[in-house]
Design a protein around this motif. Structure first.
Motif, mmCIF file in Angstrom:
data_model
loop_
_atom_site.group_PDB
_atom_site.id
_atom_site.type_symbol
_atom_site.label_atom_id
_atom_site.label_comp_id
_atom_site.label_asym_id
_atom_site.label_seq_id
_atom_site.Cartn_x
_atom_site.Cartn_y
_atom_site.Cartn_z
ATOM 1 N N VAL A 102 0.828 -1.207 0.000
ATOM 2 C CA VAL A 102 0.000 0.000 0.000
ATOM 3 C C VAL A 102 0.862 1.257 0.000
ATOM 4 C CG1 VAL A 102 -1.617 1.379 1.363
ATOM 5 C CG2 VAL A 102 -2.036 -1.055 1.033
ATOM 6 N N THR A 103 1.829 1.329 0.903
ATOM 7 C CA THR A 103 2.660 2.537 0.975
ATOM 8 C C THR A 103 3.561 2.672 -0.254
ATOM 9 O OG1 THR A 103 4.339 1.363 2.314
ATOM 10 C CG2 THR A 103 2.634 2.611 3.491
ATOM 11 N N LEU A 104 4.015 1.526 -0.812
ATOM 12 C CA LEU A 104 4.808 1.589 -2.041
ATOM 13 C C LEU A 104 3.949 2.095 -3.197
ATOM 14 C CD1 LEU A 104 7.359 1.042 -3.668
ATOM 15 C CD2 LEU A 104 6.611 -1.339 -3.938
ATOM 16 N N GLY A 105 2.730 1.573 -3.308
ATOM 17 C CA GLY A 105 1.830 2.025 -4.364
ATOM 18 C C GLY A 105 1.500 3.507 -4.240
ATOM 19 N N LEU A 106 1.223 3.948 -3.012
ATOM 20 C CA LEU A 106 0.930 5.361 -2.794
ATOM 21 C C LEU A 106 2.150 6.225 -3.102
ATOM 22 C CD1 LEU A 106 -1.115 5.197 0.536
ATOM 23 C CD2 LEU A 106 -1.989 5.757 -1.745
ATOM 24 N N SER A 107 3.325 5.720 -2.756
ATOM 25 C CA SER A 107 4.559 6.460 -3.030
ATOM 26 C C SER A 107 4.748 6.665 -4.533
ATOM 27 C CB SER A 107 5.763 5.714 -2.442
ATOM 28 O OG SER A 107 6.971 6.376 -2.755
ATOM 29 N N LEU A 108 4.538 5.614 -5.304
ATOM 30 C CA LEU A 108 4.677 5.724 -6.761
ATOM 31 C C LEU A 108 3.620 6.663 -7.339
ATOM 32 C CD1 LEU A 108 5.361 1.974 -7.645
ATOM 33 C CD2 LEU A 108 7.025 3.847 -7.589
ATOM 34 N N LEU A 109 2.412 6.573 -6.811
ATOM 35 C CA LEU A 109 1.326 7.432 -7.283
ATOM 36 C C LEU A 109 1.640 8.907 -7.053
ATOM 37 C CD1 LEU A 109 -1.568 8.051 -8.250
ATOM 38 C CD2 LEU A 109 -2.326 7.638 -5.883
ATOM 39 N N PHE A 110 1.999 9.234 -5.823
ATOM 40 C CA PHE A 110 2.230 10.639 -5.490
ATOM 41 C C PHE A 110 3.526 11.173 -6.125
ATOM 42 C CE2 PHE A 110 -0.493 9.484 -1.742
ATOM 43 C CZ PHE A 110 -1.587 10.230 -2.158
ATOM 44 N N GLU A 111 4.510 10.301 -6.266
ATOM 45 C CA GLU A 111 5.734 10.727 -6.937
ATOM 46 C C GLU A 111 5.432 11.086 -8.385
ATOM 47 O OE1 GLU A 111 10.054 8.862 -8.217
ATOM 48 O OE2 GLU A 111 9.169 8.219 -6.312
ATOM 49 N N GLY A 112 4.580 10.285 -9.037
ATOM 50 C CA GLY A 112 4.179 10.590 -10.407
ATOM 51 C C GLY A 112 3.422 11.902 -10.500
ATOM 52 N N LEU A 113 2.529 12.148 -9.548
ATOM 53 C CA LEU A 113 1.772 13.399 -9.535
ATOM 54 C C LEU A 113 2.697 14.601 -9.319
ATOM 55 C CD1 LEU A 113 -1.378 12.338 -7.466
ATOM 56 C CD2 LEU A 113 -1.233 12.739 -9.932
ATOM 57 N N LEU A 114 3.675 14.417 -8.454
ATOM 58 C CA LEU A 114 4.628 15.503 -8.215
ATOM 59 C C LEU A 114 5.435 15.804 -9.471
ATOM 60 C CD1 LEU A 114 5.921 14.579 -4.629
ATOM 61 C CD2 LEU A 114 4.401 16.446 -5.260
ATOM 62 N N PHE A 115 5.784 14.758 -10.224
ATOM 63 C CA PHE A 115 6.508 14.960 -11.478
ATOM 64 C C PHE A 115 5.667 15.760 -12.474
ATOM 65 C CE2 PHE A 115 9.737 11.579 -10.666
ATOM 66 C CZ PHE A 115 10.849 12.303 -11.099
ATOM 67 N N VAL A 116 4.355 15.530 -12.456
ATOM 68 C CA VAL A 116 3.479 16.211 -13.408
ATOM 69 C C VAL A 116 3.285 17.678 -13.040
ATOM 70 C CG1 VAL A 116 1.131 16.312 -14.327
ATOM 71 C CG2 VAL A 116 2.259 14.102 -14.043
ATOM 72 N N PHE A 117 3.062 17.956 -11.753
ATOM 73 C CA PHE A 117 2.690 19.309 -11.338
ATOM 74 C C PHE A 117 3.830 20.120 -10.715
ATOM 75 C CE2 PHE A 117 -1.271 16.803 -11.181
ATOM 76 C CZ PHE A 117 -2.059 17.567 -12.023
ATOM 77 N N PHE A 118 4.852 19.441 -10.206
ATOM 78 C CA PHE A 118 5.952 20.164 -9.539
ATOM 79 C C PHE A 118 7.288 19.548 -9.956
ATOM 80 C CE2 PHE A 118 2.241 20.210 -6.739
ATOM 81 C CZ PHE A 118 2.051 21.577 -6.572
ATOM 82 N N ALA A 119 7.552 19.571 -11.248
ATOM 83 C CA ALA A 119 8.713 18.852 -11.789
ATOM 84 C C ALA A 119 10.042 19.547 -11.521
ATOM 85 C CB ALA A 119 8.541 18.646 -13.287
ATOM 86 N N GLU A 120 10.037 20.841 -11.205
ATOM 87 C CA GLU A 120 11.302 21.550 -11.044
ATOM 88 C C GLU A 120 12.003 21.165 -9.743
ATOM 89 O OE1 GLU A 120 8.002 24.499 -9.841
ATOM 90 O OE2 GLU A 120 8.332 22.928 -11.327
ATOM 91 N N SER A 121 13.224 21.648 -9.581
ATOM 92 C CA SER A 121 13.991 21.375 -8.369
ATOM 93 C C SER A 121 13.771 22.505 -7.361
ATOM 94 C CB SER A 121 15.475 21.229 -8.680
ATOM 95 O OG SER A 121 15.986 22.417 -9.260
ATOM 96 N N TYR A 122 13.928 22.183 -6.084
ATOM 97 C CA TYR A 122 13.673 23.148 -5.014
ATOM 98 C C TYR A 122 14.882 23.210 -4.089
ATOM 99 C CZ TYR A 122 8.861 22.684 -6.625
ATOM 100 O OH TYR A 122 7.739 22.671 -7.406
#
Length: 284
Positions: A102-122
């Protein structure tokens, strides 16, 4: 030469304290409820992104950092009340395995969303100036990290040793059945600690961003470091996790100065493996 060595130790201490915070995110949740939380890196990255967004309107790093940590805590609360609650319904090995998936799946999901909406470096800049003492240069970021992490460790120590909820948490970790007989509700404690662990990881992420750029891809690396520190420290030992983080932080910093970043990571894994070979009960 001596001055350079001291500088590396100070920088290593700062990095180690950050690793300890990530490791605590794993240790608290696994030791309390048997869930290997692979969302630690995501929590850290989300906190950094939230902090950066807040800095756009409130140009005060401390306020923005607290806001980022609060955002992650709210995020973790929503997850705990929904998906994670399903994991806690299972027991024993079923809970451990389901928690990983569950946590691995959620991690992949949210990491993908972050790549889409917040792809730059901070990267977060601190206003703390660098200092030089007896020829030893100490960067402002290291000073800020050591001071902030020191305060956090103090608060964590106070929480677990001088508050009812903290003592109840330690009781559930040591003996869940006995805790129930004492009138403690384990699921309530698990929810609070899950949110707390996310906040700790978020704080670690903000401190990490003071010295290195953070991107959505950083979540995997930070989760890996967190797992390594937690395992070396003893999985369910808070003190062991803190000590392991500090030692591994010094190791990777010194190795990075001597061999470069790639071999530094290899050295870090080698040091962790050596500890586990010497003391295999850490993973039991």
């Amino acid at each position: 030469m001596l001055a350079r060595g001291i500088e590396l130790l100070i920088d290593g201490l700062a990095r180690g304290m950050i690793l300890s915070l990530f490791g605590l995110g794993i240790t608290l949740v696994f030791g309390l409820g048997g869930i290997l939380n692979l969302l630690i890196g995501v929590f850290a990255v989300v906190a950094v992104i939230a902090c950066s967004l807040i800095l756009g309107t409130v140009p005060e790093l401390l306020v923005a950092g607290l806001g980022g940590v609060a955002a992650v805590a709210l995020f973790a609360f929503v997850l705990d009340r929904s998906v994670i609650s399903l994991v806690y319904r299972e027991e024993g090995e079923d809970r451990v395995l389901l928690g990983i998936f569950v946590t691995l799946g959620l991690s992949l999901l949210f990491e993908g969303l972050l790549f889409v909406f917040f792809a730059e470096s901070y990267f977060l800049e601190t206003s703390v100036p660098s200092v030089s003492l007896a020829g030893v240069g100490i960067t402002g970021s290291s000073l800020a990290v050591i001071a902030a992490a020191g305060v956090l460790f103090g608060l964590i120590y106070y929480f677990f040793n001088h508050t009812y909820l903290g003592i109840a948490t330690r009781t559930v970790i040591q003996d869940e059945t006995g805790a129930i007989l004492c009138g403690i509700r384990p699921r309530r404690v698990q929810s609070i600690v899950f949110v707390l662990s996310a906040a700790i990881a978020g704080a670690g992420g903000v401190l990490y961003a003071l010295d290195a750029e953070v991107t959505p891809a950083s979540s995997f690396e930070l989760t890996t470091f967190a797992i390594m520190v937690s395992i070396v420290g003893g999985v369910d030992s808070i003190r062991g996790t803190v000590a392991a983080g500090v030692v591994l932080g010094i190791v990777i910093t010194v190795a990075g100065a001597l061999f470069g970043s790639y071999l530094a990571t290899v050295t870090l894994f080698a040091a962790a493996i050596a500890v586990l070979i010497y003391k295999p009960e850490q993973i039991s």
